[in-house]
Motif scaffolding. Structure first.
Motif, PDB file in Angstrom:
ATOM      1  N   GLU A  89      14.061  78.470  -1.211  1.00 16.01           N
ATOM      2  CA  GLU A  89      13.367  77.205  -1.416  1.00 16.01           C
ATOM      3  C   GLU A  89      12.591  76.834  -0.159  1.00 16.01           C
ATOM      4  O   GLU A  89      12.823  77.392   0.919  1.00 16.01           O
ATOM      5  CB  GLU A  89      14.359  76.097  -1.769  1.00 16.01           C
ATOM      6  N   SER A 105      16.801  70.476   2.350  1.00 20.55           N
ATOM      7  CA  SER A 105      16.608  71.859   1.913  1.00 20.55           C
ATOM      8  C   SER A 105      17.562  72.728   2.726  1.00 20.55           C
ATOM      9  O   SER A 105      17.933  72.387   3.844  1.00 20.55           O
ATOM     10  CB  SER A 105      15.164  72.310   2.113  1.00 20.55           C
ATOM     11  N   ASN A 131       7.035  75.868  -2.685  1.00 24.41           N
ATOM     12  CA  ASN A 131       6.017  74.824  -2.683  1.00 24.41           C
ATOM     13  C   ASN A 131       6.384  73.771  -1.642  1.00 24.41           C
ATOM     14  O   ASN A 131       6.964  72.725  -1.950  1.00 24.41           O
ATOM     15  CB  ASN A 131       5.898  74.203  -4.075  1.00 24.41           C
ATOM     16  N   GLY A 158       5.139  70.149  -2.180  1.00 32.61           N
ATOM     17  CA  GLY A 158       5.626  69.432  -3.348  1.00 32.61           C
ATOM     18  C   GLY A 158       7.123  69.232  -3.376  1.00 32.61           C
ATOM     19  O   GLY A 158       7.655  68.590  -4.282  1.00 32.61           O
ATOM     20  N   TRP A 159       7.836  69.754  -2.378  1.00 36.22           N
ATOM     21  CA  TRP A 159       9.300  69.763  -2.439  1.00 36.22           C
ATOM     22  C   TRP A 159       9.915  68.373  -2.309  1.00 36.22           C
ATOM     23  O   TRP A 159      10.879  68.032  -2.987  1.00 36.22           O
ATOM     24  CB  TRP A 159       9.849  70.678  -1.349  1.00 36.22           C
ATOM     25  N   ASN A 196       9.910  64.278  -2.613  1.00 31.45           N
ATOM     26  CA  ASN A 196       9.308  63.196  -3.382  1.00 31.45           C
ATOM     27  C   ASN A 196       8.629  62.209  -2.434  1.00 31.45           C
ATOM     28  O   ASN A 196       9.298  61.610  -1.586  1.00 31.45           O
ATOM     29  CB  ASN A 196      10.388  62.475  -4.194  1.00 31.45           C
ATOM     30  N   TRP A 223       6.188  63.884  -9.833  1.00 32.21           N
ATOM     31  CA  TRP A 223       6.618  64.765  -8.744  1.00 32.21           C
ATOM     32  C   TRP A 223       7.400  65.966  -9.243  1.00 32.21           C
ATOM     33  O   TRP A 223       7.157  67.103  -8.833  1.00 32.21           O
ATOM     34  CB  TRP A 223       7.454  63.946  -7.749  1.00 32.21           C
ATOM     35  N   ARG A 224       8.344  65.746 -10.152  1.00 27.66           N
ATOM     36  CA  ARG A 224       9.173  66.839 -10.625  1.00 27.66           C
ATOM     37  C   ARG A 224       8.377  67.887 -11.397  1.00 27.66           C
ATOM     38  O   ARG A 224       8.807  69.019 -11.527  1.00 27.66           O
ATOM     39  CB  ARG A 224      10.322  66.313 -11.492  1.00 27.66           C
ATOM     40  N   ARG A 247       7.068  70.044  -8.334  1.00 23.61           N
ATOM     41  CA  ARG A 247       8.002  70.488  -7.292  1.00 23.61           C
ATOM     42  C   ARG A 247       8.236  71.993  -7.350  1.00 23.61           C
ATOM     43  O   ARG A 247       8.329  72.662  -6.327  1.00 23.61           O
ATOM     44  CB  ARG A 247       9.328  69.745  -7.431  1.00 23.61           C
ATOM     45  N   TYR A 248       8.352  72.520  -8.549  1.00 24.35           N
ATOM     46  CA  TYR A 248       8.644  73.939  -8.716  1.00 24.35           C
ATOM     47  C   TYR A 248       7.405  74.727  -9.117  1.00 24.35           C
ATOM     48  O   TYR A 248       7.500  75.767  -9.769  1.00 24.35           O
ATOM     49  CB  TYR A 248       9.760  74.112  -9.744  1.00 24.35           C
ATOM     50  N   SER A 253       7.324  75.062 -13.114  1.00 23.98           N
ATOM     51  CA  SER A 253       6.290  74.040 -13.301  1.00 23.98           C
ATOM     52  C   SER A 253       4.965  74.610 -13.785  1.00 23.98           C
ATOM     53  O   SER A 253       4.280  73.995 -14.613  1.00 23.98           O
ATOM     54  CB  SER A 253       6.065  73.272 -11.996  1.00 23.98           C
TER      55      SER A 253
END
Length: 283
Positions: A170, A177, A197, A200-201, A203, A210-211, A214-215, A249
């Motif tokens: 991640e 993280s 990302n 984007g990780w 918020n 956002w979610r 994120r991925y 995503s």
């Protein structure tokens, strides 16, 4: 043995040849394991568990996420009379998977604010007791668990308490993280690939979508080659290495997983009979 799958079966359009109601059957013609993320949002009725068991091949495996009330993610009202009731209903929900021989492990993914301290350790012991009849894998999201002064103790704690270890790929963005720590603490190890990302990780606090981003990440072959080495290293430590792609995503997870499977030269046996090589020529 290395097994490859995705987190959830509903968001991978490249895999489907049937109606929406048959997406799990289509999914199970490609991969031998899946993460059941619906269990995170609500404790699933037993009828759902039995339905999913029936829809998959005999040797298919589920990694079932812990309900969000168990891992401390729940916001808003607590919908149970007690914590004991919550755990009891969750156990009832996942027991059919175990009885059918289709429960790979239960995934307890703790939130970024779940820091390494005495209270957290005590709570994980409670989870172990409440789920003592199940294989449980622990995934942390706060890097304090792997700080130089705690890393060895964290891994030893998982080992002594018979927890599997979740090895994560991640973005490395602040305390929320964790680093990739390729260590198995038992005969099974989970590898969850969340993408990289970086922007984007976290918020930003004002992005309601956002979610959804994120991925958002597409692993390239060089990155997958590095992950291949990690998994082969873990295979020397554990009997079973379960690899789950969570970079959903942008719809990249299925193709990345297929590429990874080809890189490892794996052929999965016992898949559902609908198998069609939709990805032929992509590698």
């Amino acid at each position: 043995m290395i097994q490859i799958g995705l987190t959830g079966w509903g968001d991978h359009p490249d895999l489907y040849v049937s109606s929406a109601k048959e997406r799990l059957q289509d999914y199970s013609s490609h991969f031998p394991v899946v993460e059941l993320d619906a269990a995170f949002y609500a404790i699933q009725p037993i009828k759902n568990s039995l339905k999913w068991i029936k829809e998959t091949p005999d040797n298919f495996q589920f990694v079932v996420k812990c309900y969000q009330g168990i891992t401390g993610h729940l916001r808003g009202d607590f919908p149970f009379d007690s914590t004991e009731e919550m755990f009891e209903l969750y156990r009832q929900s996942i027991m059919p998977f175990k009885e059918a021989g289709k429960l790979s492990m239960v995934l307890a993914q703790f939130p970024p604010w779940f820091q390494c301290n005495k209270e957290s350790v005590q709570y994980i012991r409670k989870v172990r007791e409440e789920l003592k009849d199940f294989d449980v894998v622990i995934e942390f999201r706060h890097q304090s668990w792997y700080a130089p002064e705690y890393k060895a103790s964290t891994l030893e704690f998982l080992k002594v308490n018979n927890f599997h270890h979740s090895v994560c790929d991640e973005p490395q963005v602040g305390d929320g993280s964790i680093p990739l720590v390729p260590v198995a603490t038992s005969n099974k190890v989970l590898v969850r690939l969340h993408g990289r990302n970086t922007f984007g990780w976290v918020n930003p606090g004002n992005n309601v979508k956002w979610r959804e981003v994120r991925y958002l990440y597409d692993y390239n072959k060089e990155e997958l080659s590095s992950i291949k080495s990690v998994c082969q290293h873990l295979e020397k430590q554990a009997k079973d290495v379960i690899v789950l792609f969570n970079n959903n995503s942008g719809g990249h997870a299925a193709n990345n997983a297929k590429t990874f499977q080809h890189m490892l030269g794996l052929d999965f046996v016992g898949l559902a009979p609908k198998q069609l090589d939709l990805f032929e020529g992509d590698f």
